[in-house]
Design an enzyme around this catalytic site. Structure first.
Site, PDB file in Angstrom:
ATOM      1  N   CYS A 164       0.829  -1.185   0.000  1.00  0.00           N
ATOM      2  CA  CYS A 164       0.000   0.000   0.000  1.00  0.00           C
ATOM      3  C   CYS A 164       0.874   1.248   0.000  1.00  0.00           C
ATOM      4  CB  CYS A 164      -0.906  -0.004   1.223  1.00  0.00           C
ATOM      5  SG  CYS A 164      -1.317  -1.648   1.831  1.00  0.00           S
ATOM      6  N   ARG A 195       1.081   2.035  -6.781  1.00  0.00           N
ATOM      7  CA  ARG A 195       1.384   0.868  -5.970  1.00  0.00           C
ATOM      8  C   ARG A 195       0.203  -0.098  -5.898  1.00  0.00           C
ATOM      9  NH1 ARG A 195       5.981   1.790  -2.587  1.00  0.00           N
ATOM     10  NH2 ARG A 195       5.228   0.305  -1.048  1.00  0.00           N
ATOM     11  N   TRP A 253      -4.289  -1.856   0.220  1.00  0.00           N
ATOM     12  CA  TRP A 253      -4.493  -3.052  -0.611  1.00  0.00           C
ATOM     13  C   TRP A 253      -4.910  -4.153   0.352  1.00  0.00           C
ATOM     14  CZ3 TRP A 253      -2.535  -8.023  -1.209  1.00  0.00           C
ATOM     15  CH2 TRP A 253      -2.769  -8.639  -2.448  1.00  0.00           C
ATOM     16  N   ASN A 307       1.340  -0.559   6.539  1.00  0.00           N
ATOM     17  CA  ASN A 307       1.581  -1.488   5.434  1.00  0.00           C
ATOM     18  C   ASN A 307       2.155  -2.762   6.021  1.00  0.00           C
ATOM     19  OD1 ASN A 307       0.854   0.518   3.694  1.00  0.00           O
ATOM     20  ND2 ASN A 307       2.909   0.902   2.906  1.00  0.00           N
ATOM     21  N   GLY A 308       1.765  -3.913   5.475  1.00  0.00           N
ATOM     22  CA  GLY A 308       2.311  -5.179   5.953  1.00  0.00           C
ATOM     23  C   GLY A 308       1.227  -6.062   6.541  1.00  0.00           C
ATOM     24  N   GLU A 335       6.652 -13.628 -20.366  1.00  0.00           N
ATOM     25  CA  GLU A 335       6.471 -12.220 -20.026  1.00  0.00           C
ATOM     26  C   GLU A 335       5.349 -11.600 -20.847  1.00  0.00           C
ATOM     27  OE1 GLU A 335       7.020  -8.419 -18.319  1.00  0.00           O
ATOM     28  OE2 GLU A 335       7.344 -10.481 -17.654  1.00  0.00           O
ATOM     29  N   LYS A 389       1.972  -9.900 -19.226  1.00  0.00           N
ATOM     30  CA  LYS A 389       1.537  -8.542 -19.494  1.00  0.00           C
ATOM     31  C   LYS A 389       0.075  -8.522 -19.936  1.00  0.00           C
ATOM     32  CE  LYS A 389       4.335  -6.443 -17.898  1.00  0.00           C
ATOM     33  NZ  LYS A 389       4.886  -7.537 -17.284  1.00  0.00           N
ATOM     34  N   GLU A 410      -2.256  -9.349 -16.972  1.00  0.00           N
ATOM     35  CA  GLU A 410      -2.190  -8.315 -15.936  1.00  0.00           C
ATOM     36  C   GLU A 410      -3.085  -7.129 -16.255  1.00  0.00           C
ATOM     37  OE1 GLU A 410       2.051  -7.956 -13.688  1.00  0.00           O
ATOM     38  OE2 GLU A 410       2.062  -7.482 -15.810  1.00  0.00           O
ATOM     39  N   HIS A 454       2.056 -31.085 -25.816  1.00  0.00           N
ATOM     40  CA  HIS A 454       1.871 -31.864 -24.592  1.00  0.00           C
ATOM     41  C   HIS A 454       0.739 -31.291 -23.741  1.00  0.00           C
ATOM     42  CE1 HIS A 454       5.502 -34.298 -25.200  1.00  0.00           C
ATOM     43  NE2 HIS A 454       6.010 -33.190 -25.732  1.00  0.00           N
ATOM     44  N   LYS A 488       2.181  -2.570  -7.204  1.00  0.00           N
ATOM     45  CA  LYS A 488       3.470  -2.446  -7.870  1.00  0.00           C
ATOM     46  C   LYS A 488       4.561  -3.195  -7.126  1.00  0.00           C
ATOM     47  CE  LYS A 488       6.347  -0.813 -10.904  1.00  0.00           C
ATOM     48  NZ  LYS A 488       6.328  -1.388 -12.261  1.00  0.00           N
TER      49      LYS A 488
END
Length: 612
Positions: free
Chosen positions: A2, A27, A74, A100-101, A485, A489, A492, A508, A607
């Site tokens: 956060c 974030r 968050w 935060n945490g 990647e 993207k 996301e 497979h 983030k």
């Protein structure tokens, strides 16, 4: 994960805190709140939703006060809601906290506090912490700094906290463990934040709080202690970032700006580190470990998300050129098993933010076993550079978009340099070959600029694919991490389900999914696997799949076989990831925009993942 902003000084706190929270929106968060003290009144305003929702809600309220703190949450414990938003208050309403945490033992603490008559208004672990601090504050008859210090000794978990006391409007109490916190130093004022982005507008001088440190911040005084009560001497650093780096600069989104910054960010990453004419790589951050590198048994790369994909590219490069065995591990898995690590191993920890909780835990585990730890990080002064023995900064500049773009290519650039540097030190590569590779690497930023010229074509492809429900990305060799990647993207930021696979693995299992509605993006550049990848494309087309191919400029053979063809400049296989990634970033971006998704702040994502 956060965002935290705090201010104490002579200015009005509300505009500083609100602007700071907006700078931290990248974030990721689901609610926002601000606490202010004005004439011994503690005013708290908080709402689920974005900062502008909070602004609208508080518009007619009392916003005066020269001490304040704000938070973007968050959700971990408790759903996103007004009542679970921060700040939270103590049982008597005098103390307020943002956090935060995660407090892992909150349930045990809460049960004890309930037995002592405390009542709770939220489902959060944070509210339990401020009630615990209040309990100690009253029972121990001590000052607030000492009460917080004692309370944190009973806490298990990670935290970055700011605490206000309405009965003492001339101080903020700040502490951290496993979650970042920075204090900006001004003239008769201090700024507090989760990272430097809200601070840069007001001061270039900052103090990065270390783990297990607690600070009492007053308007004209700062005291820092460790949790064991030992006073610390603050180390003030100068910020390197510029305010304009935090603005969109005319682009519609930060993500698009950061995609287009890659010619510069890759160039900055190489600046002063490569000398093509001499066939020389210099990495000052790890030069003191040359003898170690000459005799290492193995390299283990630990990372999460996009950084893990960069690590896979690093594995190909280091094994190919330095001839050292490499393993790439998810930090989140590495730390929860009992890995075999020796003093002859080198661990490379990769993190854009330098605050990734799982990666930091993996570092601590490896250090306990005697390994040498290198860091690859973007944020100067963050936790990982301080935890590692040595390392290399990427110098990509601030990355605001949640979906990483320029950080990925910067990490790949550093790993490329490290591969060549280790090869050079071990005598695994000839000088003539190194001259050849470095000369080509030196030209990569210009080739990235050329790859960006396909943006218009890529947008046309995006229009055709925007309604897809699933998508496969295929690649071989170092093209496989690029496929991973690219898939990451897309899912996301556009919320389309996407998977990356080694091209040969399609048979497979994933081939069962292919039909006329399934787009398949294939990395089909001219390299050692070219013929094999062409066969894979034929297999997809035989099942009516829609194929988008990333090809080497001028390739006509693949173009005949596929639905859409996107060209990138010709380059050696070693540099394929730096070029093939560019069109995949643009493709995901345009699809997300066409689907009206929040490109810079995709849902549920943060983030920097600073909790486990």
């Amino acid at each position: 994960m956060c965002g935290i902003v705090g201010y104490i000084g002579g200015r009005q706190a509300w505009p500083i805190v609100v602007k700071g929270l907006k700078r931290l929106e990248y974030r990721g968060y689901d609610s926002a709140g601000i606490a202010l003290i004005n004439n011994s009144a503690l005013n708290i305003y908080k709402k689920a939703g974005k900062v502008n929702v909070l602004e609208a809600y508080a518009e007619s309220k009392d916003l005066a006060g020269t001490i304040g703190m704000g938070h973007t949450r968050w959700a971990t414990h408790g759903e996103p809601s007004d009542r679970n938003s921060h700040p939270h208050t103590s049982n008597d309403g005098n103390l307020s906290i943002i956090h935060n945490g995660i407090i892992e033992n909150y349930a045990v603490l809460k049960e004890e506090l309930l037995n002592r008559g405390h009542q709770f208004n939220s489902d959060t672990d944070t509210e339990v912490l401020i009630h615990l601090i209040e309990e100690i504050y009253k029972n121990e008859k001590t000052d607030l700094l000492e009460a917080v210090r004692l309370a944190l000794q009973e806490v298990t978990g990670a935290y970055a906290i700011v605490i206000m006391d309405k009965n003492n409007p001339n101080q903020l109490i700040v502490a951290r463990k496993g979650s970042p916190m920075v204090i900006g130093v001004g003239e008769g004022e201090y700024f507090i934040a989760s990272d430097a982005t809200p601070i840069i507008e007001y001061t270039k001088n900052v103090i990065y709080l270390n783990d297990n440190e607690i600070a009492c911040v007053k308007r004209d005084n700062l005291l820092i202690k460790r949790l064991d009560n030992v006073v610390q001497t603050p180390y003030i650093q100068a910020l390197e970032m510029q305010l304009e780096m935090l603005e969109k600069g005319g682009y519609e989104h930060f993500m698009l700006k950061e995609i287009y910054e890659q010619p510069r960010s890759v160039r900055d990453c190489m600046r002063g580190r490569i000398y093509p004419n001499e066939g020389l790589v210099q990495l000052g951050g790890i030069k003191d470990f040359v003898e170690k590198l000459k005799n290492i048994d193995r390299i283990i790369i630990v990372a999460c998300g996009t950084s893990w994909h960069a690590g896979l590219v690093g594995e190909y490069l280091i094994e190919e050129y330095a001839r050292v065995p490499v393993e790439v591990e998810y930090a989140s898995e590495f730390r929860y098993r009992n890995p075999i690590i020796t003093e002859k191993d080198v661990i490379i920890a990769i993190s854009q933010s330098g605050e990734t909780a799982d990666t930091m835990a993996a570092i601590e585990l490896a250090k306990e076993k005697g390994a040498t730890i290198f860091g690859i990080c973007n944020v100067v002064g963050s936790s990982i550079p301080r935890l590692t023995h040595a390392g290399v900064y990427t110098h990509a500049g601030p990355e605001i978009g949640v979906a990483s773009t320029k950080a990925f290519t910067a990490q790949v650039s550093v790993l490329t340099l490290m591969a060549f540097y280790i090869a050079q030190q071990r005598g695994a590569i000839t000088n003539s070959k190194l001259v050849e590779l470095l000369t080509e690497l030196d030209a990569i930023p210009e080739k990235i600029s050329k790859a960006l010229l396909s943006d218009k074509l890529i947008k046309e492809v995006a229009i055709k694919l925007k309604d897809a429900r699933n998508c496969l990305f295929l690649g071989r060799g170092s093209g496989f991490p690029v496929a991973l990647e690219g898939a990451l993207k897309l899912k996301e930021i556009s919320y389309i389900h996407a998977e990356g696979y080694p091209a040969a693995e399609m048979k497979h299992g994933p081939i069962a999914l292919i039909d006329e509605e399934m787009p398949v993006v294939v990395i089909a550049t001219k390299n050692s696997s070219y013929e094999k990848v062409m066969s894979n494309i034929q297999e997809v087309k035989a099942r009516k799949g829609i194929v988008v191919a990333i090809v080497t400029e001028g390739d006509t053979e693949v173009k005949k076989m596929v639905d859409y063809c996107i060209e990138i400049p010709d380059a050696s296989e070693a540099f394929l990831p730096l070029l093939a990634t560019i069109p995949l970033q643009l493709l995901s971006y345009h699809i997300a925009v066409l689907r009206n998704c929040n490109v810079d702040q995709p849902r549920n994502l943060a983030k920097s993942v600073t909790v486990e």
